[in-house]
Scaffold this motif. Structure first.
Motif, PDB file in Angstrom:
ATOM      1  N   ALA A 208      -7.672  -0.899   2.101  1.00  0.00           N
ATOM      2  CA  ALA A 208      -7.232  -2.207   2.594  1.00  0.00           C
ATOM      3  C   ALA A 208      -6.857  -2.145   4.069  1.00  0.00           C
ATOM      4  CB  ALA A 208      -6.047  -2.711   1.764  1.00  0.00           C
ATOM      5  N   LEU A 209      -6.199  -1.050   4.474  1.00  0.00           N
ATOM      6  CA  LEU A 209      -5.848  -0.890   5.881  1.00  0.00           C
ATOM      7  C   LEU A 209      -7.095  -0.808   6.765  1.00  0.00           C
ATOM      8  CD1 LEU A 209      -2.850   1.621   5.810  1.00  0.00           C
ATOM      9  CD2 LEU A 209      -2.819  -0.730   6.611  1.00  0.00           C
ATOM     10  N   VAL A 210      -8.063   0.002   6.332  1.00  0.00           N
ATOM     11  CA  VAL A 210      -9.293   0.144   7.119  1.00  0.00           C
ATOM     12  C   VAL A 210     -10.017  -1.200   7.224  1.00  0.00           C
ATOM     13  CG1 VAL A 210     -11.571   1.217   7.158  1.00  0.00           C
ATOM     14  CG2 VAL A 210      -9.569   2.590   6.581  1.00  0.00           C
ATOM     15  N   LEU A 211     -10.100  -1.927   6.102  1.00  0.00           N
ATOM     16  CA  LEU A 211     -10.773  -3.220   6.121  1.00  0.00           C
ATOM     17  C   LEU A 211     -10.050  -4.206   7.026  1.00  0.00           C
ATOM     18  CD1 LEU A 211     -13.003  -5.042   5.029  1.00  0.00           C
ATOM     19  CD2 LEU A 211     -11.518  -5.601   3.092  1.00  0.00           C
ATOM     20  N   ALA A 212      -8.711  -4.259   6.914  1.00  0.00           N
ATOM     21  CA  ALA A 212      -7.938  -5.172   7.760  1.00  0.00           C
ATOM     22  C   ALA A 212      -8.087  -4.818   9.232  1.00  0.00           C
ATOM     23  CB  ALA A 212      -6.470  -5.146   7.343  1.00  0.00           C
ATOM     24  N   GLN A 213      -8.063  -3.494   9.527  1.00  0.00           N
ATOM     25  CA  GLN A 213      -8.214  -3.074  10.912  1.00  0.00           C
ATOM     26  C   GLN A 213      -9.602  -3.430  11.447  1.00  0.00           C
ATOM     27  OE1 GLN A 213      -5.598  -1.908  12.286  1.00  0.00           O
ATOM     28  NE2 GLN A 213      -6.204  -0.999  14.234  1.00  0.00           N
TER      29      GLN A 213
ATOM     30  N   PHE B   9      -3.338   2.526  14.055  1.00  0.00           N
ATOM     31  CA  PHE B   9      -3.771   2.596  12.654  1.00  0.00           C
ATOM     32  C   PHE B   9      -3.217   3.838  11.972  1.00  0.00           C
ATOM     33  CE2 PHE B   9      -6.829   4.402   9.644  1.00  0.00           C
ATOM     34  CZ  PHE B   9      -6.850   3.399   8.689  1.00  0.00           C
ATOM     35  N   GLY B  10      -3.270   4.981  12.654  1.00  0.00           N
ATOM     36  CA  GLY B  10      -2.757   6.218  12.066  1.00  0.00           C
ATOM     37  C   GLY B  10      -1.274   6.149  11.770  1.00  0.00           C
ATOM     38  N   ILE B  11      -0.498   5.595  12.708  1.00  0.00           N
ATOM     39  CA  ILE B  11       0.953   5.488  12.491  1.00  0.00           C
ATOM     40  C   ILE B  11       1.240   4.537  11.335  1.00  0.00           C
ATOM     41  CG2 ILE B  11       3.103   4.689  13.521  1.00  0.00           C
ATOM     42  CD1 ILE B  11       2.060   5.661  16.211  1.00  0.00           C
ATOM     43  N   THR B  12       0.524   3.394  11.292  1.00  0.00           N
ATOM     44  CA  THR B  12       0.738   2.434  10.202  1.00  0.00           C
ATOM     45  C   THR B  12       0.408   3.042   8.847  1.00  0.00           C
ATOM     46  OG1 THR B  12       0.181   0.620  11.703  1.00  0.00           O
ATOM     47  CG2 THR B  12       0.116   0.148   9.351  1.00  0.00           C
ATOM     48  N   ALA B  13      -0.734   3.743   8.769  1.00  0.00           N
ATOM     49  CA  ALA B  13      -1.115   4.368   7.500  1.00  0.00           C
ATOM     50  C   ALA B  13      -0.106   5.427   7.087  1.00  0.00           C
ATOM     51  CB  ALA B  13      -2.513   4.986   7.628  1.00  0.00           C
TER      52      ALA B  13
END
Length: 463
Positions: A19-24, A186-190
């Motif tokens: 979901a994170l990758v898709l949103a990003q 993205f890395g910090i959020t994940a």
């Protein structure tokens, strides 16, 4: 890896990361699209401004200076030319409305000269611009190559002398990029989600679920896991409370039935004793002996029923035992009444006294009806199977399950020596099922019977 992805933890981690990758990716696509629109607007406005200024200069400058003005206005991405015909041969130029509006604003409200704009995507290989020197053309082609989306805009502005100023420009839409800052964000959020949400919250969810699963497995094997603490989210707490209530109700139900069975067996002792006394007073020997035999058989059944109830009510701690040593000890207790076949290094968790009783019943049946018993065992990934083999006549297929019914006997005589009481197999299956396993019977192809006692391997030390 497959085991991790098959777990609730792994699937939730995969779901959240996806979901994170898709949103990003969607955010980046929207960002790039907005950026492209901004670049198009900026370049269009710049081209409109230059076209309006050049149109004024051409009209105000002498004829001999107009060519110099056009050369000075040219650049690697913009070409100016004056011709007698408009380069835009149609008036449907919806995409150029903003460019035309900006040019009219620069030229003044009283200026009503014709302005035509055409905007389209460039297709095929870019061709050099003939009006630009070789160095300029090389710069233009270098900028435009690389698979970028190239847009072409042509603007035709009517001059006061009837000629047309044609402006050709090319610019590219910015490509999809993943800046370092976006990658770091993205890395910090994940990482924060995985640490703060996944590991913390899932531990509160998965920990109680694992305890409930382990307790259910133990309870299915006849162990008493005790009352579980209600922790975690509300739904998990409700599940834990429901399991505790179910465990209490089942325990009380089994205890009540066992007490009733024990009380019934105990209460039958007195009338059977009285019947035995009255039978002794009968004068006819045949009648007296027949009555005494029947009463003794009934007393034996009552004693076995009491023993069965006592065994069900007795709480015994489960232990992990080495199966070969366990069977060798049982063989000694039965004075070598059976042979031990092939048994590997198998460890299994069971309640020793109850399991000895179940195996003894199966072995005695094999000795009584099959002429002897051979005990072997094999361990699988999920179960341990203890097999008791005999060489007797076997059992008809129609009676394979009926023999497990209490007091059912294939041998129809009234003799306890040949027919027994019909409780042996029932007790063995009850004990096996209390361990979470079962007992199955199967006729051997070469003759005889296999009694397979299956125990779950989960909770045992496997080797």
């Amino acid at each position: 890896m497959r085991r991790f992805l098959g777990s609730l933890r792994g699937q939730l981690v995969l779901l959240i990361i996806s979901a994170l990758v898709l949103a990003q990716a969607i955010s980046l696509w929207l960002f790039v699209d907005e950026r492209g629109l901004a670049v198009r607007a900026a370049l269009g406005a710049e081209a409109a401004g230059r076209a309006a200024n050049v149109a004024r200069l051409i009209e105000e400058a002498p004829q001999e200076l107009q060519a110099s003005i056009l050369r000075a206005a040219d650049s690697p991405l913009v070409r100016f030319d004056v011709t007698s015909e408009s380069a835009v041969d149609h008036l449907n130029h919806v995409d150029g409305g903003s460019v035309e509006a900006r040019m009219r604003a620069l030229l003044g409200p009283e200026d009503d000269r014709p302005i035509r704009v055409e905007l389209h995507k460039a297709e095929g290989t870019l061709t050099p611009m003939s009006h630009i020197n070789p160095d300029g053309n090389n710069m233009h082609l270098q900028v435009m190559r690389g698979g970028l989306l190239t847009l072409e805009m042509t603007v035709s502005v009517g001059l006061q002398d009837g000629r047309w100023l044609n402006v050709d420009t090319r610019f590219n839409r910015p490509p999809l990029q993943w800046p370092v800052v976006s990658t770091l964000s993205f890395g910090i959020t994940a990482a924060l989600l995985l640490v703060a949400v996944i590991w913390f919250l899932l531990n509160r969810l998965i920990g109680p679920l694992r305890r409930v699963a382990s307790a259910a497995e133990s309870f299915g094997r006849g162990e008493a896991p005790g009352t579980l603490p209600a922790t975690g989210p509300r739904e998990v707490r409700d599940l834990t409370v429901a399991f505790n209530n179910m465990q209490d109700r089942l325990t009380r139900h089994i205890a009540d039935r066992t007490r009733v069975l024990a009380a019934l067996g105990h209460d039958l002792r007195s009338p059977l004793t009285a019947l035995r006394v009255h039978a002794e007073l009968v004068d006819e020997d045949d009648i007296r002996d027949s009555m005494i035999s029947s009463i003794e058989e009934m007393q034996d059944m009552v004693e076995r029923t009491l023993a069965f109830a006592h065994g069900m009510a007795t709480s015994e701690e489960a232990q992990t035992v080495e199966l070969r040593a366990f069977l060798e000890k049982l063989q000694q207790d039965m004075h070598g009444g059976f042979e031990i076949g092939d048994i590997g290094q198998i460890r299994v968790r069971l309640r020793p006294n109850a399991m000895r009783r179940a195996l003894r019943n199966l072995i005695v049946n094999a000795q009584r009806y099959g002429g002897g018993a051979t005990v072997s065992a094999r361990g699988g990934a999920e179960t341990v199977v203890i097999e008791i083999l005999d060489s007797g006549p076997g059992i008809p297929d129609a009676d394979m399950e009926r023999v497990f019914e209490p007091f059912f006997r294939l041998e129809k005589s009234r003799s306890r020596d040949t027919g027994g009481t019909g409780l042996g197999l029932s007790i063995a299956r009850t004990i096996a099922r209390a361990h979470g396993g079962d007992v199955h019977l199967e006729n051997r192809a070469e003759g005889g019977l296999i009694a397979a006692l299956v125990l779950p391997r989960k909770g045992s030390d496997q080797s």
